[in-house]
Design a protein around this motif. Sequence first.
Motif, short mmCIF file in Angstrom:
data_model
loop_
_atom_site.label_atom_id
_atom_site.label_comp_id
_atom_site.label_asym_id
_atom_site.label_seq_id
_atom_site.Cartn_x
_atom_site.Cartn_y
_atom_site.Cartn_z
N UNK A 2 0.84 -1.20 0.00
CA UNK A 2 0.00 0.00 0.00
C UNK A 2 0.87 1.25 0.00
N UNK A 3 0.30 2.32 -0.48
CA UNK A 3 1.03 3.58 -0.52
C UNK A 3 0.79 4.34 0.78
N UNK A 4 1.87 4.72 1.39
CA UNK A 4 1.78 5.50 2.61
C UNK A 4 1.69 6.99 2.30
N UNK A 5 1.54 7.82 3.31
CA UNK A 5 1.41 9.27 3.09
C UNK A 5 2.66 9.89 2.45
N UNK A 6 3.85 9.37 2.80
CA UNK A 6 5.08 9.94 2.22
C UNK A 6 5.19 9.61 0.74
N UNK A 7 4.80 8.42 0.37
CA UNK A 7 4.85 8.06 -1.05
C UNK A 7 3.87 8.91 -1.86
N UNK A 8 2.68 9.16 -1.32
CA UNK A 8 1.70 10.00 -2.00
C UNK A 8 2.20 11.43 -2.16
N UNK A 9 2.88 11.94 -1.14
CA UNK A 9 3.43 13.31 -1.22
C UNK A 9 4.50 13.37 -2.30
N UNK A 10 5.35 12.37 -2.37
CA UNK A 10 6.42 12.35 -3.38
C UNK A 10 5.82 12.26 -4.79
N UNK A 11 4.81 11.42 -4.96
CA UNK A 11 4.15 11.31 -6.27
C UNK A 11 3.52 12.63 -6.65
N UNK A 12 2.85 13.31 -5.71
CA UNK A 12 2.22 14.60 -5.99
C UNK A 12 3.28 15.64 -6.38
N UNK A 13 4.42 15.65 -5.71
CA UNK A 13 5.48 16.60 -6.04
C UNK A 13 6.05 16.34 -7.44
N UNK A 14 6.23 15.07 -7.80
CA UNK A 14 6.75 14.73 -9.12
C UNK A 14 5.77 15.19 -10.20
N UNK A 15 4.49 14.96 -9.98
CA UNK A 15 3.47 15.40 -10.95
C UNK A 15 3.47 16.91 -11.05
#
Length: 77
Positions: A2-15
Amino acid sequence: MSLGPWQLIIIALVILVLFGRGRISEMMGDFGKGIKSFKQGMNEDESAQAKPTGSIEGPAVDASPEKQPGKTADRTD
């Protein structure tokens, strides 16, 4: 996995870095306009089905040759 909050933040920053803030807001605006247009089309479709067509029908016409004015029926006696 599962994706944790830190992974989601990193994905959002890359986008955000790839597309930029202006491009993302433009895409979301277009998406909102599309949804609004879809809902409006659905409401128009429902209102068109609820209203009667209002067609006017004339008297029934018999197309047999005996009853048409000015024409003679072919009779074989």
